[in-house]
Design an enzyme around this catalytic site. Structure first.
Site, PDB file in Angstrom:
ATOM      1  N   LYS A 147      -6.223  10.019  -1.873  1.00 28.72           N
ATOM      2  CA  LYS A 147      -5.301  10.816  -1.059  1.00 28.72           C
ATOM      3  C   LYS A 147      -4.378  11.638  -1.958  1.00 28.72           C
ATOM      4  O   LYS A 147      -4.826  12.519  -2.656  1.00 28.72           O
ATOM      5  CB  LYS A 147      -4.552   9.880  -0.107  1.00 28.72           C
ATOM      6  CG  LYS A 147      -5.474   8.912   0.656  1.00 28.72           C
ATOM      7  CD  LYS A 147      -6.387   9.641   1.589  1.00 28.72           C
ATOM      8  CE  LYS A 147      -7.491   8.876   2.287  1.00 28.72           C
ATOM      9  NZ  LYS A 147      -7.728   7.498   2.140  1.00 28.72           N
ATOM     10  N   ASP A 187       0.874  -1.176   0.000  1.00 22.09           N
ATOM     11  CA  ASP A 187       0.000   0.000   0.000  1.00 22.09           C
ATOM     12  C   ASP A 187       0.913   1.229   0.000  1.00 22.09           C
ATOM     13  O   ASP A 187       1.577   1.514   1.000  1.00 22.09           O
ATOM     14  CB  ASP A 187      -0.893  -0.045   1.247  1.00 22.09           C
ATOM     15  CG  ASP A 187      -1.898   1.106   1.300  1.00 22.09           C
ATOM     16  OD1 ASP A 187      -1.630   2.157   0.692  1.00 22.09           O
ATOM     17  OD2 ASP A 187      -2.935   0.958   1.978  1.00 22.09           O
TER      18      ASP A 187
HETATM   19  C1  LIG Z   1      -3.139   3.805   3.796  1.00 21.80           C
HETATM   20  C2  LIG Z   1      -4.549   3.669   3.317  1.00 21.80           C
HETATM   21  N1  LIG Z   1      -4.896   2.600   2.582  1.00 21.80           N
HETATM   22  C3  LIG Z   1      -6.161   2.434   2.125  1.00 21.80           C
HETATM   23  C4  LIG Z   1      -7.156   3.337   2.416  1.00 21.80           C
HETATM   24  C5  LIG Z   1      -8.547   3.116   1.894  1.00 21.80           C
HETATM   25  O1  LIG Z   1      -8.800   3.919   0.814  1.00 21.80           O
HETATM   26  P1  LIG Z   1     -10.249   4.519   0.438  1.00 21.80           P
HETATM   27  O2  LIG Z   1     -10.679   5.375   1.586  1.00 21.80           O
HETATM   28  O3  LIG Z   1      -9.985   5.259  -0.835  1.00 21.80           O
HETATM   29  O4  LIG Z   1     -11.151   3.331   0.248  1.00 21.80           O
HETATM   30  C6  LIG Z   1      -6.842   4.466   3.171  1.00 21.80           C
HETATM   31  C7  LIG Z   1      -7.883   5.448   3.510  1.00 21.80           C
HETATM   32  O5  LIG Z   1      -7.734   6.262   4.382  1.00 21.80           O
HETATM   33  C8  LIG Z   1      -5.504   4.634   3.628  1.00 21.80           C
HETATM   34  O6  LIG Z   1      -5.141   5.692   4.382  1.00 21.80           O
END
Ligand SMILES: Cc1ncc(COP(=O)(O)O)c(C=O)c1O
Length: 384
Positions: free
Chosen positions: A200, A175
């Site tokens: 983000k 991630d």
């Molecule tokens: C590090 C990280 N991975 C995944 C996600 C999930 O993404 P989404 O909110 O676009 O579904 C987030 C959301 O805050 C995140 O901060």
């Protein structure tokens, strides 16, 4: 010169892009259509139904592949939809080793959705390769890494974990939401899959919810494209357009996020009322050497705890902030503050949360690209 050979800053603008075939539009038009005329069954120009493919989404997917130094990009309706697609590569009985300090929603998806379908998750600190290896058995299929971690800003050695995953013939997914490819390119370090909450930094303007995957391997890409189409959690044309527009300024925004992050982190570290500050750019950060080796700078995400670790003090600070907005999410041009224990990480049980340092007094900052002096002045008045 081939667009494949461009450097990163140029790739954010041109990578995988060409003027639109219809009228030469420089920005891909928002193809707000669900379907496409066919001259005869199967006689189409590469697009037949927008769940399977849409030209605006394809433009975004090509850009994603380019900036992550991958070959295939996939855009989803959210970051979690992208993670969901990765876990659907697995079968009942398979096991995953994941970092224990990760976004609360990822934890919730793993524990509360996929465990019911017979997939087992092991959550551990990933600072020691031996600890990760101890969790690997013949059922293990995937290692899930988030680095820097949300919200404790731990840094995991992607190259070392990749060597381990190759040794055991596992997939490694990273991630890369916090770092973005401006700071760190996991595929170059040996990962098989890069994942983003493009909501983000990639989108960068707090105006979309979008997810992304990028891979190099065709067989893996085909499996993921199948899941993307079969499960259908795709990103719409408008959100694809906005994310693509965001990516075109990713490099200038990330440079400023990192500069401002450095200034805010230093201010907090020197503040007599602040106990702990978590930011990988500090020389005394436990993983600073790895961060220096695998990241090009340290970004604008910072977590901190006021002296005495009082929940009430932390809440007072976030309530008093005026330039920072108290809100979920991160990575936009505007500075945000969050209280992980009650917001982003509330879905992780308190006991589990506190094991990785997410105490009730922890505040997380997403340092934006305003004037750093204004951000410091805002913290000054809020901390008091
Ligand atoms: C590090 C990280 N991975 C995944 C996600 C999930 O993404 P989404 O909110 O676009 O579904 C987030 C959301 O805050 C995140 O901060």
């Amino acid at each position: 010169m081939s667009k494949k050979d461009l450097k990163f800053n140029s790739k954010t603008i041109h990578g995988g892009q060409q003027p639109d075939a219809a009228y030469g539009a420089v920005m891909p038009p928002i193809y707000q259509t669900s379907t496409y005329a066919q001259s005869t069954p199967g006689g189409h120009q590469g697009f037949e139904y927008s769940r399977s493919a849409n030209p605006t989404r394809t433009a975004l997917e090509n850009s994603l592949a380019s900036i992550e130094n991958g070959t295939y990009g996939l855009a989803f309706a959210s970051g979690l939809a992208a993670i969901d697609a990765v876990i659907k590569l697995l079968s009942p009985g398979d096991e995953v080793v994941s970092t224990n300090d990760l976004y609360g929603g990822s934890y919730r998806l793993f524990k509360q959705v996929f465990e019911k379908f017979g997939i087992k998750f092991h959550f551990i600190g990933m600072q020691s390769i031996a600890d990760i290896e101890a969790k690997i058995n013949s059922n293990t299929k995937l290692i899930w890494v988030e680095t820097p971690t949300n919200p404790m800003m731990n840094v995991i050695d992607i190259k070392a974990v990749s060597a381990l995953s190759k040794k055991h013939n596992l997939l490694l997914a990273v991630d890369n939401t916090f770092a973005t490819p401006y700071l760190q390119r996991p595929l170059d370090l040996g990962a098989d899959i890069v994942m983003h909450s493009a909501t983000k930094y990639l989108g960068g303007h707090s105006d979309v919810v979008v997810g992304a995957l990028v891979v190099k391997d065709k067989e893996l890409a085909d499996k993921l494209y199948f899941i993307q189409n079969a499960s259908g959690a795709v990103c719409g044309p408008m959100d694809s357009f906005l994310t693509l527009r965001g990516i075109k300024t990713l490099h200038v925004r990330m440079q400023r996020h990192s500069e401002n992050g450095k200034q805010v982190a230093a201010y907090l570290a020197n503040h007599p009322k602040i106990g702990k500050v978590y930011w990988p750019g500090f020389e005394n950060h436990p993983n600073h050497e790895i961060a220096k080796a695998q990241m090009d700078d340290f970004g604008g995400m910072i977590s901190f705890v006021p002296n005495g670790s009082s929940y009430d003090d932390a809440i007072k600070i976030v309530e008093r902030l005026q330039v920072f907005t108290l809100a979920e999410s991160l990575g936009g041009v505007e500075s945000l503050a969050g209280h992980p224990a009650s917001m982003t990480h509330a879905s992780i049980p308190k006991e589990e949360r506190e094991k990785s340092g997410v105490v009730d007094a922890l505040i997380r900052l997403s340092v934006g690209i305003e004037d750093a002096d204004d951000l410091v002045a805002d913290l000054e008045q809020a901390i008091g």
